[in-house]
Design a protein around this motif. Structure first.
Motif, PDB file in Angstrom:
ATOM      1  N   SER A  97      11.137   2.410  -1.587  1.00  0.00           N
ATOM      2  CA  SER A  97      10.290   3.494  -1.089  1.00  0.00           C
ATOM      3  C   SER A  97      10.305   3.493   0.431  1.00  0.00           C
ATOM      4  CB  SER A  97       8.856   3.298  -1.591  1.00  0.00           C
ATOM      5  OG  SER A  97       7.953   4.143  -0.907  1.00  0.00           O
ATOM      6  N   GLY A  98      10.180   4.678   1.004  1.00  0.00           N
ATOM      7  CA  GLY A  98      10.056   4.778   2.458  1.00  0.00           C
ATOM      8  C   GLY A  98       8.823   4.052   2.954  1.00  0.00           C
ATOM      9  N   PHE A  99       7.881   3.792   2.066  1.00  0.00           N
ATOM     10  CA  PHE A  99       6.679   3.036   2.393  1.00  0.00           C
ATOM     11  C   PHE A  99       7.043   1.645   2.913  1.00  0.00           C
ATOM     12  CE2 PHE A  99       2.531   1.042   1.398  1.00  0.00           C
ATOM     13  CZ  PHE A  99       1.673   2.046   1.797  1.00  0.00           C
ATOM     14  N   GLN A 100       8.247   1.178   2.547  1.00  0.00           N
ATOM     15  CA  GLN A 100       8.690  -0.164   2.912  1.00  0.00           C
ATOM     16  C   GLN A 100       9.453  -0.209   4.238  1.00  0.00           C
ATOM     17  OE1 GLN A 100      11.081  -0.764  -0.552  1.00  0.00           O
ATOM     18  NE2 GLN A 100       9.327  -0.935  -1.933  1.00  0.00           N
ATOM     19  N   SER A 101       9.576   0.916   4.918  1.00  0.00           N
ATOM     20  CA  SER A 101      10.311   0.945   6.189  1.00  0.00           C
ATOM     21  C   SER A 101       9.581   0.118   7.239  1.00  0.00           C
ATOM     22  CB  SER A 101      10.455   2.385   6.689  1.00  0.00           C
ATOM     23  OG  SER A 101      10.945   2.401   8.027  1.00  0.00           O
ATOM     24  N   TRP A 105       5.172  15.344  12.150  1.00  0.00           N
ATOM     25  CA  TRP A 105       6.137  14.681  11.267  1.00  0.00           C
ATOM     26  C   TRP A 105       5.495  14.379   9.912  1.00  0.00           C
ATOM     27  CZ3 TRP A 105       6.600  10.084   8.622  1.00  0.00           C
ATOM     28  CH2 TRP A 105       7.894   9.719   8.207  1.00  0.00           C
ATOM     29  N   ARG A 106       4.263  13.847   9.954  1.00  0.00           N
ATOM     30  CA  ARG A 106       3.572  13.516   8.702  1.00  0.00           C
ATOM     31  C   ARG A 106       3.330  14.775   7.863  1.00  0.00           C
ATOM     32  NH1 ARG A 106       1.555   8.140   9.085  1.00  0.00           N
ATOM     33  NH2 ARG A 106       0.863   7.468  11.151  1.00  0.00           N
ATOM     34  N   HIS A 107       2.908  15.858   8.529  1.00  0.00           N
ATOM     35  CA  HIS A 107       2.636  17.099   7.790  1.00  0.00           C
ATOM     36  C   HIS A 107       3.906  17.619   7.122  1.00  0.00           C
ATOM     37  CE1 HIS A 107       1.162  21.076   6.758  1.00  0.00           C
ATOM     38  NE2 HIS A 107       2.185  21.591   7.417  1.00  0.00           N
ATOM     39  N   LYS A 108       4.995  17.620   7.855  1.00  0.00           N
ATOM     40  CA  LYS A 108       6.254  18.123   7.288  1.00  0.00           C
ATOM     41  C   LYS A 108       6.740  17.225   6.162  1.00  0.00           C
ATOM     42  CE  LYS A 108       9.551  21.121   7.144  1.00  0.00           C
ATOM     43  NZ  LYS A 108       9.263  22.491   6.670  1.00  0.00           N
ATOM     44  N   HIS A 109       6.472  15.931   6.298  1.00  0.00           N
ATOM     45  CA  HIS A 109       6.814  14.988   5.236  1.00  0.00           C
ATOM     46  C   HIS A 109       6.058  15.339   3.960  1.00  0.00           C
ATOM     47  CE1 HIS A 109       7.175  10.422   4.041  1.00  0.00           C
ATOM     48  NE2 HIS A 109       7.830  11.210   3.217  1.00  0.00           N
ATOM     49  N   VAL A 110       4.764  15.590   4.092  1.00  0.00           N
ATOM     50  CA  VAL A 110       3.941  15.952   2.932  1.00  0.00           C
ATOM     51  C   VAL A 110       4.484  17.207   2.255  1.00  0.00           C
ATOM     52  CG1 VAL A 110       1.687  16.789   2.179  1.00  0.00           C
ATOM     53  CG2 VAL A 110       1.818  14.896   3.791  1.00  0.00           C
ATOM     54  N   VAL A 111       4.745  18.235   3.045  1.00  0.00           N
ATOM     55  CA  VAL A 111       5.208  19.508   2.492  1.00  0.00           C
ATOM     56  C   VAL A 111       6.543  19.336   1.779  1.00  0.00           C
ATOM     57  CG1 VAL A 111       5.962  21.846   3.063  1.00  0.00           C
ATOM     58  CG2 VAL A 111       3.955  20.885   4.193  1.00  0.00           C
ATOM     59  N   THR A 112       7.444  18.562   2.387  1.00  0.00           N
ATOM     60  CA  THR A 112       8.764  18.349   1.790  1.00  0.00           C
ATOM     61  C   THR A 112       8.660  17.585   0.480  1.00  0.00           C
ATOM     62  OG1 THR A 112       9.768  18.316   3.993  1.00  0.00           O
ATOM     63  CG2 THR A 112      11.075  17.431   2.188  1.00  0.00           C
ATOM     64  N   VAL A 113       7.859  16.524   0.474  1.00  0.00           N
ATOM     65  CA  VAL A 113       7.701  15.735  -0.747  1.00  0.00           C
ATOM     66  C   VAL A 113       7.053  16.572  -1.841  1.00  0.00           C
ATOM     67  CG1 VAL A 113       6.508  13.756  -1.764  1.00  0.00           C
ATOM     68  CG2 VAL A 113       7.647  13.518   0.449  1.00  0.00           C
ATOM     69  N   GLY A 145       8.266   3.183  -5.959  1.00  0.00           N
ATOM     70  CA  GLY A 145       7.608   1.991  -5.448  1.00  0.00           C
ATOM     71  C   GLY A 145       6.139   1.943  -5.797  1.00  0.00           C
ATOM     72  N   GLY A 146       5.665   2.916  -6.606  1.00  0.00           N
ATOM     73  CA  GLY A 146       4.274   2.887  -7.046  1.00  0.00           C
ATOM     74  C   GLY A 146       3.285   3.515  -6.088  1.00  0.00           C
ATOM     75  N   THR A 147       3.761   4.157  -5.023  1.00  0.00           N
ATOM     76  CA  THR A 147       2.845   4.789  -4.079  1.00  0.00           C
ATOM     77  C   THR A 147       2.248   6.044  -4.712  1.00  0.00           C
ATOM     78  OG1 THR A 147       4.606   6.132  -3.065  1.00  0.00           O
ATOM     79  CG2 THR A 147       4.198   3.947  -2.133  1.00  0.00           C
ATOM     80  N   ALA A 148       1.187   6.538  -4.091  1.00  0.00           N
ATOM     81  CA  ALA A 148       0.482   7.702  -4.648  1.00  0.00           C
ATOM     82  C   ALA A 148       1.177   9.017  -4.328  1.00  0.00           C
ATOM     83  CB  ALA A 148      -0.950   7.723  -4.133  1.00  0.00           C
ATOM     84  N   GLY A 149       2.311   8.969  -3.633  1.00  0.00           N
ATOM     85  CA  GLY A 149       3.051  10.186  -3.340  1.00  0.00           C
ATOM     86  C   GLY A 149       2.313  11.083  -2.364  1.00  0.00           C
ATOM     87  N   VAL A 150       2.233  12.364  -2.692  1.00  0.00           N
ATOM     88  CA  VAL A 150       1.642  13.357  -1.799  1.00  0.00           C
ATOM     89  C   VAL A 150       0.203  13.007  -1.436  1.00  0.00           C
ATOM     90  CG1 VAL A 150       0.842  15.753  -1.673  1.00  0.00           C
ATOM     91  CG2 VAL A 150       3.156  15.261  -2.463  1.00  0.00           C
ATOM     92  N   ALA A 151      -0.557  12.506  -2.378  1.00  0.00           N
ATOM     93  CA  ALA A 151      -1.963  12.173  -2.108  1.00  0.00           C
ATOM     94  C   ALA A 151      -2.080  11.149  -0.981  1.00  0.00           C
ATOM     95  CB  ALA A 151      -2.621  11.639  -3.376  1.00  0.00           C
ATOM     96  N   TYR A 152      -1.217  10.127  -1.011  1.00  0.00           N
ATOM     97  CA  TYR A 152      -1.246   9.133   0.065  1.00  0.00           C
ATOM     98  C   TYR A 152      -0.811   9.755   1.387  1.00  0.00           C
ATOM     99  CZ  TYR A 152       0.320   5.575   3.272  1.00  0.00           C
ATOM    100  OH  TYR A 152       0.520   4.840   4.428  1.00  0.00           O
ATOM    101  N   LEU A 153       0.270  10.502   1.352  1.00  0.00           N
ATOM    102  CA  LEU A 153       0.804  11.083   2.587  1.00  0.00           C
ATOM    103  C   LEU A 153      -0.212  12.018   3.240  1.00  0.00           C
ATOM    104  CD1 LEU A 153       4.457  11.859   1.428  1.00  0.00           C
ATOM    105  CD2 LEU A 153       3.677   9.954   2.856  1.00  0.00           C
TER     106      LEU A 153
END
Length: 266
Positions: free
Chosen positions: A108-112, A220-228, A239-247
């Motif tokens: 997951s990108g969460f691991q960057s 960047w974060r906003h565009k990430h949310v929209v894209t996901v 990776g078990g993250t909450a996806g859009v809700a977390y972002l």
């Protein structure tokens, strides 16, 4: 003449054999290559951002507030390029992504670690992210070093103090590992800079360049949310993250909070 060194070439100088050979899609689906390249490119840009942030911290520490303008400007320009890359990834439809998503496993990108180090260096510190890196590894060590060091915002506040402004003691000497807590005293001091920009121009310019970076990070974060959301909807992330809700929960984060709140004050 057989011992003469080979002339430098474009590909040799840039180590293109290694770079262009670093993409290893696991599936045979066409769009996985795009997914790999987008994320590898982001990591390369993050590498450069971290170099610019390191230089910026040293320049601020030495009160070179005019010179730091260049490196901070470069950071926000790189952030803009990274944000635009989401538009490329958004050409991938839900069907395209679903065709190879399973091969990502728990990655997951969460691991960057470079993105987390960037956050730490700005001042957004959360030691919980250390658990995603193997203890004793280079990424783990890099995050620990960033967590324990004064952030860019800490350095800016210390520069403000050296300029003669009275700041709360906890803004100048605290446990750098802890999350930064916004201070009314810090806000008041920076507001004074904004009220007399001619007198405090180097500090004012520093503050505005920091706002550029914070602004670019929020964009960047906003565009990430929209894209996901466009690609996977409300599904959980890999990776078990909450996806859009977390972002979505990260969009409101500000590395330099008083530079935003003072706008109401002045």
């Amino acid at each position: 003449m057989a011992d003469d060194p080979k002339p430098m070439t474009y590909g040799g100088y840039l180590a293109l054999d290694g770079i262009l050979g670093a993409q290893h899609p696991v599936s045979e689906h066409h769009d996985e290559m795009l997914f790999v390249i987008i994320h590898q490119t982001k990591e390369l840009w993050l590498k450069q951002i971290l170099r610019e942030v390191a230089l910026s911290r040293e320049l601020i520490r030495s009160d070179s507030l005019i010179q730091v303008h260049k490196s901070l400007s470069r950071v926000s320009r790189i952030q803009a390029v990274m944000t635009l890359s989401w538009d490329v990834l958004a050409t991938m439809t839900p069907s395209d992504y679903s065709s190879f998503r399973a091969v990502l496993g728990g990655s997951s990108g969460f691991q960057s670690y470079q993105f987390r180090e960037f956050e730490y260096r700005l001042g957004l510190k959360d030691g919980g992210h250390l658990r995603f890196q193997e203890e004793g590894s280079a990424p783990h060590d890099a995050l620990v070093a960033a967590l324990e060091a004064p952030s860019l915002w800490d350095e800016a506040n210390m520069a403000l103090g050296r300029a003669g402004f009275v700041l709360p003691p906890e803004a100048l000497a605290r446990d750098w590992r802890g999350a930064y807590v916004a201070s009314e005293g810090v806000e008041a001091a920076w507001a004074e800079v904004y009220r007399d920009t001619a007198r405090w121009w180097p500090l004012y310019q520093l503050a505005e360049k920091l706002v550029d970076i914070d602004d670019a990070l929020a964009t960047w974060r906003h565009k990430h949310v929209v894209t996901v959301e466009r690609i996977i909807g409300a599904k959980r992330g890999t990776g078990g993250t909450a996806g859009v809700a977390y972002l979505q929960s990260t969009i409101g984060k500000r590395a330099f909070p008083e530079l935003w709140s003072l706008r109401t004050r002045i």
